[in-house]
Design a protein around this motif. Structure first.
Motif, PDB file in Angstrom:
ATOM      1  N   THR A  81     -86.897  27.488  41.256  1.00  0.00           N
ATOM      2  CA  THR A  81     -85.466  27.549  41.597  1.00  0.00           C
ATOM      3  C   THR A  81     -84.575  27.867  40.395  1.00  0.00           C
TER       4      THR A  81
ATOM      5  N   TYR B   6     -78.606  20.423  36.044  1.00  0.00           N
ATOM      6  CA  TYR B   6     -78.273  19.153  36.690  1.00  0.00           C
ATOM      7  C   TYR B   6     -78.443  18.008  35.695  1.00  0.00           C
TER       8      TYR B   6
ATOM      9  N   TYR C  65     -80.848  28.803  36.374  1.00  0.00           N
ATOM     10  CA  TYR C  65     -79.857  29.150  37.393  1.00  0.00           C
ATOM     11  C   TYR C  65     -78.785  28.063  37.513  1.00  0.00           C
ATOM     12  N   LYS C  66     -79.185  26.825  37.309  1.00  0.00           N
ATOM     13  CA  LYS C  66     -78.243  25.708  37.411  1.00  0.00           C
ATOM     14  C   LYS C  66     -78.745  24.540  36.569  1.00  0.00           C
TER      15      LYS C  66
ATOM     16  N   GLY D 131     -74.153  19.576  39.089  1.00  0.00           N
ATOM     17  CA  GLY D 131     -74.430  21.006  38.977  1.00  0.00           C
ATOM     18  C   GLY D 131     -73.480  21.693  38.016  1.00  0.00           C
TER      19      GLY D 131
ATOM     20  N   PHE E 249     -83.131  20.040  34.924  1.00  0.00           N
ATOM     21  CA  PHE E 249     -82.642  18.669  35.049  1.00  0.00           C
ATOM     22  C   PHE E 249     -82.579  18.073  33.644  1.00  0.00           C
TER      23      PHE E 249
ATOM     24  N   ILE F 134     -78.946  20.225  47.923  1.00  0.00           N
ATOM     25  CA  ILE F 134     -78.736  21.337  46.989  1.00  0.00           C
ATOM     26  C   ILE F 134     -79.338  22.612  47.570  1.00  0.00           C
TER      27      ILE F 134
ATOM     28  N   TYR G 230     -83.759  25.494  38.287  1.00  0.00           N
ATOM     29  CA  TYR G 230     -82.996  24.273  38.005  1.00  0.00           C
ATOM     30  C   TYR G 230     -83.528  23.617  36.735  1.00  0.00           C
TER      31      TYR G 230
ATOM     32  N   THR H 170     -84.316  20.291  48.089  1.00  0.00           N
ATOM     33  CA  THR H 170     -83.800  19.580  46.909  1.00  0.00           C
ATOM     34  C   THR H 170     -82.546  18.784  47.287  1.00  0.00           C
TER      35      THR H 170
END
Ligand SMILES: [Zn+2]
Ligand SMILES: [Zn+2]
Length: 260
Positions: free
Chosen positions: A171, A215, A212-213, A222, A175, A12, A173, A16
């Motif tokens: 980041t 998961y 930002y994303k 993503g 999860f 990623i 992210y 990551t």
């Protein structure tokens, strides 16, 4: 890049990795996050094959396993690691299994609709999910320090009582485990789930800033953070129509769905 018969490894970013099991109908993702001092492995997959074979090739750092929740598709290779963390509300499940969940159902689910060759060590007829003691307990708001990378624990019950999401501030992210993913419904229809809690957890993650994303643990790897606007709409709709309860069926929204 790692080529493996069972796992698909996707990088990623430089620190990551997603370790995915596309050969199984559940399309499970586990995630390896590297800091400067430690690594975190978010879940350990189905347990059909050894995930440590992959993590050994990706890092020499000591690995702490962070469990999003104690369903068998997320704890498969837990037994290969020394450092295991789980939310305090599912410590009992990790040690003793989920009461009332039959081993036959677990074996049926793990053994069906497999499209890649599995290792000789895997036998769905004798498959037994990991059971063992965690070395650490996770609490809402707790932080996991990996060295120049900090993960924040967000307790998000509903799909299961001790389900957590992890937010990686460095980041952006998020999860989301089995709280939010696309393609197939998020499940909250068995006795150990709680539809109202799931909606409250959706509401909570939908108001997080700096994402930002996203998961999730299944299906597409993503998702865009704009999905959280749809989650807000879903929360309002389910509450206004009194649908956040068992037996109301599948509810479809733009980009995701849920089954109560
Ligand atoms: Zn689950
Ligand atoms: Zn799952």
């Amino acid at each position: 890049m790692i080529v493996d018969a069972w796992f698909t490894v996707q990088q990623i970013d430089e620190a990551t990795y997603a370790i995915s099991e596309y050969g199984h109908w559940e399309k499970v993702h586990s995630f390896l996050l590297l800091g400067t001092k430690k690594a975190a492995l978010i879940d350990t997959g189905l347990g059909i094959d050894s995930i440590k074979r992959i993590t050994n090739q990706l890092t020499d750092l000591p690995i702490t396993v962070l469990t999003t929740h104690v369903h068998s598709d997320h704890i498969g290779s837990h037994g290969e690691f020394d450092s295991l963390c789980v939310h305090e509300a599912e410590e009992d499940w990790l040690i003793s299994g989920i009461k009332g969940l039959s081993i036959d159902i677990i074996r049926k689910n793990i053994g069906r609709d497999i499209t890649l060759p599995t290792p000789a060590s895997f036998n769905p007829e004798t498959f037994t999910p990991f059971q063992g003691k965690p070395t650490g307990l996770l609490k809402d708001g707790g932080e996991i320090e990996l060295g120049e990378r900090t993960l924040t624990i967000i307790h998000t019950p509903g799909h299961s009582p001790g389900h957590i999401c992890l937010f990686d501030k460095s980041t952006g992210y998020l999860f989301t485990g089995d709280l939010l993913y696309d393609e197939t419904p998020v499940y909250a229809f068995y006795p150990t789930t709680n539809p109202a809690d799931l909606v409250a957890s959706w509401e909570r993650i939908s108001s997080l800033k700096g994402i930002y994303k996203i998961y999730g643990s299944h299906n597409t790897l993503g998702l865009e953070p704009s999905l959280l606007n749809e989650v807000k709409i879903a929360v309002r709709y389910l509450r206004e129509n009194d649908l956040a309860k068992f037996g109301t069926g599948i509810h479809r929204f733009s980009g995701f769905s849920v089954q109560f």
